[in-house]
Design an enzyme around this catalytic site. Structure first.
Site, PDB file in Angstrom:
ATOM      1  N   THR A 256       0.685  -1.262   0.163  1.00 13.42           N
ATOM      2  CA  THR A 256       0.035  -0.029   0.154  1.00 13.42           C
ATOM      3  C   THR A 256       0.939   1.185  -0.005  1.00 13.42           C
ATOM      4  O   THR A 256       0.463   2.145  -0.711  1.00 13.42           O
ATOM      5  CB  THR A 256      -1.003   0.174   1.303  1.00 13.42           C
TER       6      THR A 256
ATOM      7  N   CYS B 146      -5.564  -9.277   3.644  1.00 17.14           N
ATOM      8  CA  CYS B 146      -5.000  -8.865   2.497  1.00 17.14           C
ATOM      9  C   CYS B 146      -3.485  -8.114   2.589  1.00 17.14           C
ATOM     10  O   CYS B 146      -2.984  -7.847   1.877  1.00 17.14           O
ATOM     11  CB  CYS B 146      -5.719  -7.923   1.869  1.00 17.14           C
ATOM     12  N   PHE B 147      -3.316  -7.938   3.891  1.00 14.94           N
ATOM     13  CA  PHE B 147      -1.713  -7.717   4.271  1.00 14.94           C
ATOM     14  C   PHE B 147      -1.197  -6.425   3.507  1.00 14.94           C
ATOM     15  O   PHE B 147       0.031  -6.411   2.994  1.00 14.94           O
ATOM     16  CB  PHE B 147      -0.895  -8.823   3.663  1.00 14.94           C
ATOM     17  N   CYS B 148      -2.113  -5.209   3.329  1.00 13.85           N
ATOM     18  CA  CYS B 148      -1.634  -4.113   2.777  1.00 13.85           C
ATOM     19  C   CYS B 148      -1.379  -4.155   1.761  1.00 13.85           C
ATOM     20  O   CYS B 148      -0.393  -3.594   1.005  1.00 13.85           O
ATOM     21  CB  CYS B 148      -0.684  -3.392   3.771  1.00 13.85           C
ATOM     22  N   ASN B 149      -1.915  -5.075   0.779  1.00 13.30           N
ATOM     23  CA  ASN B 149      -1.466  -5.350  -0.703  1.00 13.30           C
ATOM     24  C   ASN B 149      -2.724  -5.706  -1.275  1.00 13.30           C
ATOM     25  O   ASN B 149      -2.786  -6.950  -1.838  1.00 13.30           O
ATOM     26  CB  ASN B 149      -0.281  -6.550  -0.558  1.00 13.30           C
TER      27      ASN B 149
END
Length: 887
Positions: free
Chosen positions: A153, A422-425
């Site tokens: 992100t 979503c793991f900042c992705n």
């Protein structure tokens, strides 16, 4: 459970056979240094814990902290901007650390500069703000910002800065980048010097795929042109995830910008990163804001500013966290001493990831369906193409995804720490999970945001499960996760028929007869209240309290004896129509997460049952403790005596302690605490009870109470609007004023839990045990299991409640409220029986409340539900009203 796990361990892929089959033989550990000894000496705090979130943050070794602390105790480090001896020591040490960082990445000050930042995100923002963008004009082209969609992100966020400079952004999918690579060089104007920036991750923080480092040179040289745009391309290599477990040679792969975060490598210190800048780019960078230490000279009265010549000093605004920078030296020293270098770390962590990947891929249900779906662009063939990250979703035998939040909850029962979402992705998440842009927008509209636990929407998963290994990870960590998957999902008893409970043999009883055997606890200190009673505890006085106890309603054993005919009891059947809905039990929980206090009649206040969750135990930092962190909270039993206006607290091995229900000096002791992200005004209940709790738990604790004059308003949740003209207020509860559970729902769960497993063994859960685990305020005797989830409103006597929706259960239901011991079966069985949504009980909120006269909830009171679909009361003239049992 432990023996069961050990038995299933034989089903795991043999690690030795796996290594022997590899060519060359995979590396594990660090040579002569025994990995188990390293874990015991350096990471003793991990005993009993399986930590698999190293991509989120790795862990620091004990000797690193010891060495750093010794350094601080033996030296005096002053502000590096001063000129005295201690400050000079600091400055020189920082410069030495810069050299050490560059040496770690196989380069020198001749080629790169180190700019310390608050982390890799701050480094990315610095690049976005300092890059020499050329804006697009009506008749002229300008710069482009291009990034791989599989970026964090923080990289994607750079496009907002570019947009303010009228620079367009172009996302490129990984598969398109590969086509560019296959296509080769694209003809372009070599004379064009328009600066463009391309960003890509050396390692995806989502899947662990490692993108070719050769892209750096290929894009810079024009051999690869991401968007076929003429100009000079600069490359930002996001190395934060990659360098946590692998060496990076910047003498070979000379990216223009390399952001890193040091806690990803060492675990400590946090909040410190760096931007490594290729010195050939330094003259192009633009400086806007300037802070202390960055100016060679400036005037306060006019626009005159001369920056320092060193790029580091020019961009490190203010005083850097110099002690944290000094800590980096000890991080590098310790890591080198323990592992022998990053190449060893790379081999060790990849071996664990490859083995785990192979073992997970081999798991199949009896019907041949895979147990997990792994999201990867590689086959885990080499550490050159894959990092020590495995991203997956657990599947049912039917192929449906089990929500990641349910997997996370189950993992925590085994003390396995992983990461979900979503793991900042978002880009990688969309690509691997097949989530369209429209779906992302729709998910947001229905309430899903990054980081929450809404894992399934319209049957589609919103995220996944990620495990990741670090330099101190062991084979035991990997196998613990594999056994967890096998025990919890592959070998779970879901779908088996549940035997009926019968009374045909001596020593057995029906499920309903067990309900009748539950004793009704009668508290000695009950009360009757005269007219004029006010439910605000601040205005109580002894004139409102009489000496007689209230008459108890008939206990449940008497009230329920006519509900079932003997044949129905014997079969354990849940008939369609048992009789009226009544309250069978009432509980309040004066101290949040502590034991229940059972009553038969209790006053109602504007926050719910009077004194329900009015106190809570906090640690030395003021953080609320719950049973997930401290299971022994359930062993603390509070009793409220309204006549004497005291609460008595008891626990085994401790002398009982009393404290007043209200403190006279409350206003002078106000402090702020947090409950479910809400700020609440509280006050400390004093040193005496603090010492009592600290002695019981063996660590510093305090008891705090919500201030009576503080109003915590309920938030809109579950899609419900508050009734017109009313504002629901809360005590220290998480969600709502009341929690209700229905006896048939408990009976159904009890039958499933007490059903024989394949070995013919039983682990009995009594109704009393289950009731205590679900920690409800109100127990009713409805007719069908889980019918309460179809109610929209209910009336209990003169009180009306809105049903807000189901209670989404956490791991606390696994804790035996008598012993504090955990048992995972109850959570797993509830998850299976409720389609992986661990819902049990419903939340209630007052729709209206008249406090001008005494208001009570009582056992035996009639309950009148209203269905959601028809909004029709069960006792309406046109409905079939159950027969009265209790008047």
């Amino acid at each position: 459970m432990a023996s069961r796990v050990a038995e299933l361990g034989t089903e795991l892929l043999s690690f030795e056979r796996f290594r022997e089959a590899s060519a060359p033989r995979l590396a594990y550990g660090y040579g002569p240094r025994n990995l188990r000894e390293l874990r015991e000496s350096e990471f003793g705090r991990l005993a009993g814990t399986v930590y698999l979130d190293h991509a989120g943050a790795t862990l620091f070794p004990q000797s690193q902290l010891t060495s750093f602390t010794k350094d601080l105790m033996e030296n005096v480090y002053g502000n590096p901007h001063s000129q005295n001896i201690t400050s000079r020591l600091t400055y020189d040490t920082i410069e030495q650390v810069r050299c050490r960082i560059l040496a770690h990445f196989h380069t020198t000050l001749e080629d790169y500069s180190v700019i310390f930042t608050a982390g890799s995100t701050a480094a990315l923002r610095l690049v976005a703000e300092a890059f020499p963008w050329v804006p697009w004009g009506p008749e002229s082209n300008g710069s482009r910002f291009c990034y791989l969609t599989d970026n964090h992100t923080s990289v994607v966020g750079m496009r907002k800065v570019a947009a303010t400079m009228n620079v367009p952004s172009t996302p490129v999918r990984p598969e398109d980048m590969c086509l560019v690579e296959e296509r080769g060089a694209v003809p372009h104007d070599t004379d064009c010097q328009l600066p463009h920036l391309f960003c890509y991750p050396a390692q995806s923080n989502f899947s662990g795929i490692r993108y070719p480092l050769s892209w750096v040179r290929d894009v810079q040289s024009g051999q690869m042109n991401p968007v076929s745009t003429p100009g000079k391309w600069f490359v930002l290599l996001d190395a934060a995830s990659y360098v946590s477990t692998s060496p990076l040679d910047l003498s070979v792969h000379q990216a223009d910008f390399v952001p890193i975060s040091f806690y990803k490598i060492f675990g400590f210190p946090t909040g410190l990163g760096a931007l490594l800048v290729n010195n050939r780019v330094v003259p192009l960078l633009r400086k806007g804001y300037f802070g202390g230490g960055t100016a060679s000279a400036y005037l306060a009265g006019e626009d005159f500013y001369i920056p320092r010549p060193s790029v580091a000093e020019r961009f490190e605004d203010g005083t850097i966290p110099f002690l944290d920078v000094i800590a980096l030296k000890h991080g590098f020293d310790t890591l080198e001493h323990l592992t022998g270098g990053m190449e060893n770390v790379r081999q060790h962590t990849f071996t664990l990831a490859q083995y785990t990947y192979a073992a997970l891929s081999s798991l199949r249900y009896p019907n041949g369906a895979p147990v997990v779906r792994i999201y990867s662009d590689s086959e885990f063939s080499s550490p050159d193409v894959q990092g020590p990250i495995i991203n997956l979703n657990v599947l049912e035998a039917s192929g449906n995804v089990i929500g990641y939040s349910q997997v996370d909850k189950m993992a925590s029962l085994y003390n396995i720490h992983l990461r979900t979402g979503c793991f900042c992705n978002t880009g990688a998440c969309q690509r691997h999970l097949g989530i369209s842009d429209e779906m992302v927008k729709k998910h947001f509209q229905v309430g899903h945001v990054c980081g929450d636990s809404i894992d399934i929407i319209d049957g589609h998963t919103t995220g996944s499960v990620r495990i990741s290994f670090g330099f101190m990870s062991t084979l035991e960590d990997a196998q613990a996760f594999l056994r967890f998957i096998i025990v919890t999902f592959l070998h779970s008893p879901g779908g088996q028929s549940v035997p009926q409970v019968s009374t045909g043999e001596a020593g057995t009883q029906s499920a309903e007869s067990e309900v009748q055997d539950i004793p009704v606890v009668t508290c000695r200190h009950f009360f009757s209240l005269q007219e004029g009673f006010h439910t605000d505890p601040k205005v109580w006085n002894n004139s409102h309290l009489a000496t007689n106890t209230v008459d108890l309603h008939p206990p449940l054993s008497e009230a329920s004896s006519t509900q079932l005919s003997p044949p129905e009891k014997a079969a354990g059947v849940l008939p369609e129509d048992l009789g009226p809905y009544v309250v069978t039990k009432l509980y309040l929980y004066p101290i949040k997460s502590c034991a229940a206090f059972e009553v038969t009649k209790w006053p109602v206040g504007n926050r719910g049952l009077l004194y329900d969750r009015s106190w809570m135990v906090v640690n030395h930092n003021g953080i609320c403790l719950n049973q997930k962190q401290e299971p022994r909270l359930c062993l603390i039993q509070p009793f409220i005596d309204l006549q004497q206006r005291i609460m008595v607290i008891k626990a085994k091995g401790m002398e009982p302690i009393e404290l007043p229900l209200e403190e006279d000096g409350e206003r002078a002791q106000i402090c702020q605490s947090k409950v479910c992200a809400d700020r609440v005004n509280t006050y400390d209940c004093g040193e005496k009870i603090s010492n009592w709790l600290s002695a019981f738990f063996g660590r510093p604790c305090h008891l705090i109470k919500q201030s009576s004059n503080f109003q915590r308003n309920a938030k809109k949740k579950h899609g419900k609007e508050q009734s017109s003209g009313t504002t629901a207020t809360l005590s220290l509860v998480n969600e709502a004023q009341y929690l209700l559970i229905n006896t048939p729902s408990l009976l159904k769960l009890q039958q499933q839990l007490n059903g024989s497993d394949e070995n013919g063994k039983k682990e009995l859960f009594t109704m009393k045990d289950l009731i205590s685990r679900f920690r409800a305020n109100i127990i009713t005797n409805g007719t069908r299991a889980f019918e309460e989830e179809k109610w929209d409103e209910i009336s209990i006597g003169s009180l009306r409640f809105q049903v807000l929706g189901p209670c989404h259960r956490c791991q606390m239901i696994c804790i035996d409220q008598k012993t504090g011991q955990r048992n995972q079966d109850i959570f797993q069985k509830l998850s299976e029986s409720r389609e992986r949504k661990v819902n049990f009980g419903v939340y209630l909120m007052h729709t209206s409340l008249d406090l001008s006269s005494p208001t009570f909830l009582s056992v035996g009171t009639r309950v009148l539900p209203v269905l959601k679909e028809t909004m029709e009361r069960y006792d309406s003239p046109d409905s079939q009203k159950p027969q009265d049992v209790i008047s």
